[in-house]
Design a protein around this motif. Structure first.
Motif, short mmCIF file in Angstrom:
data_model
loop_
_atom_site.label_atom_id
_atom_site.label_comp_id
_atom_site.label_asym_id
_atom_site.label_seq_id
_atom_site.Cartn_x
_atom_site.Cartn_y
_atom_site.Cartn_z
N SER A 41 -55.04 -3.09 78.83
CA SER A 41 -54.66 -2.43 80.08
C SER A 41 -54.62 -0.90 79.96
N SER A 42 -54.75 -0.37 78.75
CA SER A 42 -54.73 1.08 78.55
C SER A 42 -56.02 1.71 79.06
N SER A 43 -55.90 2.82 79.77
CA SER A 43 -57.10 3.52 80.25
C SER A 43 -57.91 4.09 79.10
N SER A 44 -57.30 4.26 77.94
CA SER A 44 -58.00 4.79 76.76
C SER A 44 -58.72 3.71 75.98
N ALA A 45 -58.44 2.44 76.28
CA ALA A 45 -58.98 1.33 75.48
C ALA A 45 -60.50 1.31 75.39
N PRO A 46 -61.25 1.48 76.49
CA PRO A 46 -62.71 1.41 76.37
C PRO A 46 -63.28 2.45 75.42
N THR A 47 -62.74 3.67 75.46
CA THR A 47 -63.25 4.73 74.59
C THR A 47 -62.88 4.46 73.14
N ILE A 48 -61.65 4.05 72.89
CA ILE A 48 -61.23 3.79 71.51
C ILE A 48 -61.99 2.60 70.94
N ARG A 49 -62.25 1.59 71.76
CA ARG A 49 -63.05 0.45 71.29
C ARG A 49 -64.47 0.88 70.92
N ALA A 50 -65.02 1.85 71.64
CA ALA A 50 -66.40 2.29 71.40
C ALA A 50 -66.52 3.34 70.31
N ALA A 51 -65.42 3.98 69.93
CA ALA A 51 -65.45 5.08 68.97
C ALA A 51 -65.67 4.58 67.55
N ASP A 52 -66.41 5.35 66.77
CA ASP A 52 -66.59 5.05 65.35
C ASP A 52 -65.42 5.57 64.52
N THR A 53 -64.80 6.66 64.99
CA THR A 53 -63.68 7.27 64.27
C THR A 53 -62.54 7.55 65.24
N VAL A 54 -61.33 7.62 64.70
CA VAL A 54 -60.13 7.94 65.47
C VAL A 54 -59.26 8.89 64.65
N ILE A 55 -58.34 9.53 65.35
CA ILE A 55 -57.31 10.32 64.69
C ILE A 55 -55.97 9.67 65.02
N VAL A 56 -55.20 9.33 63.99
CA VAL A 56 -53.88 8.74 64.17
C VAL A 56 -52.86 9.81 63.80
N HIS A 57 -52.08 10.26 64.79
CA HIS A 57 -51.06 11.28 64.60
C HIS A 57 -49.72 10.60 64.40
N LEU A 58 -49.05 10.87 63.30
CA LEU A 58 -47.73 10.32 63.01
C LEU A 58 -46.71 11.37 63.44
N LEU A 59 -45.92 11.07 64.46
CA LEU A 59 -45.10 12.09 65.11
C LEU A 59 -43.71 12.25 64.52
N GLY A 60 -43.26 13.49 64.54
CA GLY A 60 -41.89 13.82 64.19
C GLY A 60 -41.05 13.87 65.44
N ALA A 61 -39.73 13.88 65.27
CA ALA A 61 -38.81 13.86 66.40
C ALA A 61 -39.00 15.04 67.33
N ASP A 62 -39.46 16.16 66.81
CA ASP A 62 -39.66 17.34 67.66
C ASP A 62 -40.96 17.26 68.48
N GLN A 63 -41.68 16.15 68.37
CA GLN A 63 -42.93 16.00 69.12
C GLN A 63 -42.82 14.94 70.22
N ILE A 64 -41.63 14.79 70.76
CA ILE A 64 -41.41 13.82 71.82
C ILE A 64 -42.25 14.15 73.05
N ALA A 65 -42.48 15.43 73.31
CA ALA A 65 -43.30 15.81 74.48
C ALA A 65 -44.72 15.28 74.33
N LEU A 66 -45.26 15.30 73.13
CA LEU A 66 -46.60 14.77 72.88
C LEU A 66 -46.63 13.25 73.05
N ALA A 67 -45.58 12.58 72.58
CA ALA A 67 -45.49 11.12 72.77
C ALA A 67 -45.45 10.78 74.25
#
Length: 193
Positions: free
Chosen positions: A81-107
């Motif tokens: 149901s994610s709008s990002s799912a089709p692109t992530i399924r088609a991508a060869d590479t991804v970036i996984v960001h592991l967030l700190g508590a001060d990055q709640i705005a990004l989450a």
């Protein structure tokens, strides 16, 4: 007196119903029951970004786990149901960001539906290899997708880690954690031992 577990089942033990490949599972929890069971299970918060050629996408995930150090592999779950799912399924590479508590705005940004998560060009960039990423993340891992497995209404994605920005001192950055529909921070105040 003890009972051999192969011979007896305790009367209060939950029973696991058999399933047949052509019929699917028999019985089981409702979606709401399953969500309620996991609501008290805290998880780290990550943002996953990718670009399969049609522009950058990103989503917030609490399903990122390391599964092997040699080779370095991680997995995450991607809801259909994610709008990002089709692109992530088609991508060869991804970036996984592991967030700190001060990055709640990004989450929150990458968890909000119906917006352009990449409208503010001051908060993201591209690696030399082309993937979109958020430089402010305490840690990120660039990886190649090595496997995808359909699982219900989701896809489990396996990623081989190729490159990373690592925290200088992991103890200095309290992680962002999701628990019972809310963001939390871990630190000395939450330490039990």
């Amino acid at each position: 007196m003890g009972h051999d577990s192969a011979d007896a089942t305790a009367p209060d033990s939950p029973r696991i119903e058999p399933s047949h490949p052509s019929l699917g599972p028999i019985g089981g929890l409702t979606a709401e029951e399953f969500k309620l069971a996991f609501r008290n299970h805290a998880a780290g918060v990550a943002v996953i970004t990718a670009d399969a050629g049609d522009g950058p996408v990103g989503l917030t995930a609490t399903s990122v786990f390391s599964v092997s150090a040699e080779p370095p592999l991680l997995i995450f779950s991607l809801s259909s149901s994610s709008s990002s799912a089709p692109t992530i399924r088609a991508a060869d590479t991804v970036i996984v960001h592991l967030l700190g508590a001060d990055q709640i705005a990004l989450a929150r940004l990458c968890a909000t539906s119906g917006i352009d998560r990449f409208a503010d060009r001051t908060i993201w960039d591209r690696l030399i290899t082309g993937e979109p990423y958020f430089p402010s993340a305490h840690a990120w891992i660039r990886g190649r997708v090595v496997n995808r497995m359909e699982a219900g209404a989701s896809t489990v994605v396996a990623v081989h880690a190729l490159q990373a920005k690592l925290p200088v001192d992991a103890g200095d950055a309290p992680p962002l954690v999701y628990h019972n529909r809310a963001y939390h921070s871990l630190g000395d105040h939450s330490r039990l031992q």
